[in-house]
Design an enzyme around this catalytic site. Structure first.
Site, PDB file in Angstrom:
ATOM      1  N   LYS A 126       0.818  -1.224   0.000  1.00  0.00           N
ATOM      2  CA  LYS A 126       0.000   0.000   0.000  1.00  0.00           C
ATOM      3  C   LYS A 126       0.842   1.259   0.000  1.00  0.00           C
ATOM      4  CE  LYS A 126      -4.553  -1.135   1.818  1.00  0.00           C
ATOM      5  NZ  LYS A 126      -5.621  -0.637   2.700  1.00  0.00           N
ATOM      6  N   LYS A 209      -5.294  -9.458  -6.388  1.00  0.00           N
ATOM      7  CA  LYS A 209      -6.594  -9.692  -5.742  1.00  0.00           C
ATOM      8  C   LYS A 209      -7.610  -8.634  -6.175  1.00  0.00           C
ATOM      9  CE  LYS A 209      -6.634  -7.139  -1.504  1.00  0.00           C
ATOM     10  NZ  LYS A 209      -6.895  -6.897  -0.145  1.00  0.00           N
ATOM     11  N   LYS A 212     -11.387  -3.048  -3.767  1.00  0.00           N
ATOM     12  CA  LYS A 212     -12.203  -1.847  -3.937  1.00  0.00           C
ATOM     13  C   LYS A 212     -11.346  -0.652  -4.297  1.00  0.00           C
ATOM     14  CE  LYS A 212     -13.985  -2.292   0.423  1.00  0.00           C
ATOM     15  NZ  LYS A 212     -13.570  -2.611   1.824  1.00  0.00           N
TER      16      LYS A 212
HETATM   17  P1  AMP Z   1     -11.108  -4.907   3.035  1.00  0.00           P
HETATM   18  O1  AMP Z   1     -11.947  -4.603   1.851  1.00  0.00           O
HETATM   19  O2  AMP Z   1      -9.646  -4.882   2.708  1.00  0.00           O
HETATM   20  O3  AMP Z   1     -11.463  -4.146   4.258  1.00  0.00           O
HETATM   21  O4  AMP Z   1     -11.405  -6.441   3.378  1.00  0.00           O
HETATM   22  C1  AMP Z   1     -12.504  -6.845   4.174  1.00  0.00           C
HETATM   23  C2  AMP Z   1     -12.600  -8.353   4.206  1.00  0.00           C
HETATM   24  O5  AMP Z   1     -12.831  -8.871   2.891  1.00  0.00           O
HETATM   25  C3  AMP Z   1     -11.333  -9.040   4.732  1.00  0.00           C
HETATM   26  O6  AMP Z   1     -11.712 -10.198   5.462  1.00  0.00           O
HETATM   27  C4  AMP Z   1     -10.636  -9.439   3.471  1.00  0.00           C
HETATM   28  O7  AMP Z   1      -9.771 -10.534   3.648  1.00  0.00           O
HETATM   29  C5  AMP Z   1     -11.804  -9.793   2.570  1.00  0.00           C
HETATM   30  N1  AMP Z   1     -11.450  -9.594   1.160  1.00  0.00           N
HETATM   31  C6  AMP Z   1     -11.132  -8.414   0.558  1.00  0.00           C
HETATM   32  N2  AMP Z   1     -10.838  -8.602  -0.738  1.00  0.00           N
HETATM   33  C7  AMP Z   1     -10.966  -9.937  -0.953  1.00  0.00           C
HETATM   34  C8  AMP Z   1     -10.801 -10.769  -2.113  1.00  0.00           C
HETATM   35  N3  AMP Z   1     -10.433 -10.252  -3.275  1.00  0.00           N
HETATM   36  N4  AMP Z   1     -11.025 -12.095  -1.967  1.00  0.00           N
HETATM   37  C9  AMP Z   1     -11.401 -12.629  -0.778  1.00  0.00           C
HETATM   38  N5  AMP Z   1     -11.576 -11.901   0.345  1.00  0.00           N
HETATM   39  C10 AMP Z   1     -11.367 -10.581   0.248  1.00  0.00           C
END
Ligand code: AMP
Ligand code: TRP
Length: 350
Positions: A126, A209, A212
């Site tokens: 990041k 991955k 968002k």
């Molecule tokens: P975040 O959007 O980074 O706050 O992620 C929130 C949750 O969604 C966390 O448990 C992440 O591990 C999961 N997550 C985010 N992106 C992915 C993805 N591409 N595949 C699987 N899990 C995800």
């Protein structure tokens, strides 16, 4: 194994309690849904006590437009409820309304070592090339995440694969705190990284991955995308010219194909082999429309319900406020006891 054996899980003493968080730093994606939200709902429905948090303090580790952050927090809350989180049964709130998170994070900043933080791969990703310009918050972020979890003595944390290293650090912080202060006050948390969708990949690059924060909207499915957009994004998703194979092993060298098969399996609630049994020998021209159809079938009701909930932001705020009160009732005594253990004078009345 009985509880008295030295090999007994170190969480035995603690009541099973789930905590997890999602950053309101953009709209929710299919990755969030399959890797996190869908599984949060399953855990809730298994009857486990669960606390789910929109981690707005984490979100501001990178710049957020204030009005957008507020909107995204409400929209994520609507996403949780639309996906099946019942804010009466589970606790749903935004992090900044419970000050215990930030307070405990300070204690953990003093437990965690700089060497541990330097190993965090998400910070490296990041912060990018110019690490000097990253916020101090982005660097300290895993200690705040440990505080989120341990402020509730949570024993289990469902997350996607990308959070594994942060959960290891949470365990290291609990172990070091307990060791330094000669206590067993904090549980050593277990990660729950399960299922076929623990790492949903970008639709434009099967080695990255789905996120968002990816600059390309075509790289992800948003929970708010309509049926046409979903179909178009899958149609344009990067793939290869080969038909789908019969054997899973044959997908290993084909990351984009593997990703679409995994997404299909997760949406259908089945496993990748079952998907291959159905589609082996067919090309993406046939598979992609089926995948889009399935995604729309699963996501359209969620997105419609989100739209309905978003028409009444005051109601969402009320839900988050109530959730925060309930969260605080659990976290405050744990924080108070932690400060006592550390040696702070606690002399206020009331
Ligand atoms: P975040 O959007 O980074 O706050 O992620 C929130 C949750 O969604 C966390 O448990 C992440 O591990 C999961 N997550 C985010 N992106 C992915 C993805 N591409 N595949 C699987 N899990 C995800
Ligand atoms: N760091 C997580 C992410 O980016 C979000 C998060 C913050 C979290 N605090 C947490 C997840 C506590 C699980 C438990 O995805």
């Amino acid at each position: 194994m009985n509880d008295a054996s030295p090999d007994a899980p170190r969480t035995t003493r603690f009541k099973t309690r789930i905590f997890s968080g999602i950053q309101p730093s953009g709209g929710l994606t299919l990755g969030n849904y399959l890797g996190a939200l869908k599984r949060f709902v399953e855990k809730q429905n298994e009857g486990i006590e669960a606390i789910y948090c929109l981690v707005d303090l984490h979100a501001i580790t990178v710049w957020q437009e204030p009005a957008k952050l507020r909107q995204q927090t409400r929209e994520a809350a609507a996403g949780f409820i639309a996906a099946g989180i019942d804010p009466e049964r589970s606790i749903l709130f935004n992090q900044s309304q419970v000050s215990a998170h930030a307070e405990l994070a300070w204690v953990f900043n003093c437990v965690a070592r700089v060497g541990w933080m330097n190993r965090m791969t998400q910070f490296k990703d990041k912060a990018g090339k110019d690490k000097e310009a990253a916020s101090l918050g982005l660097y300290a972020y895993p200690a705040l995440m440990a505080a989120d979890i341990l402020a509730y003595h949570a024993t289990h944390v469902p997350v996607g694969e990308d959070q594994r290293q942060h959960l290891e650090l949470t365990r290291d912080i609990a172990i070091k705190f307990n060791h330094d202060y000669g206590t067993d006050f904090f549980p050593v948390t277990e990660p729950l990284i399960e299922g076929v969708a623990t790492r949903v990949m970008s639709l434009r690059d099967g080695t990255k991955k789905m996120s968002k924060s990816d600059p390309s909207d075509m790289s992800r499915i948003n929970l708010t995308d309509n049926a046409d957009t979903i179909a178009q994004k899958f149609r344009k998703a990067k793939t290869d010219p080969e038909p789908l194979p019969q054997a899973i092993a044959a997908l290993e060298a084909r990351p984009e194909a593997k990703n679409l098969v995994n997404i299909y399996a997760a949406l259908a609630g089945t496993d990748p082999q079952t998907v291959l049994d159905e589609f082996a020998g067919q090309g993406f021209g046939a598979f992609k429309p089926k995948l889009a159809e399935l995604a729309v079938e699963v996501l359209a009701p969620i997105s419609a319900e989100m739209g309905r909930l978003m028409q009444d932001p005051a109601q969402i705020d009320a839900i988050l406020g109530r959730g925060a009160d309930r969260a605080k009732a659990i976290a405050q005594p744990i924080l108070d006891r932690c400060f006592e253990i550390v040696g702070m004078v606690r002399s206020r009345r009331g």
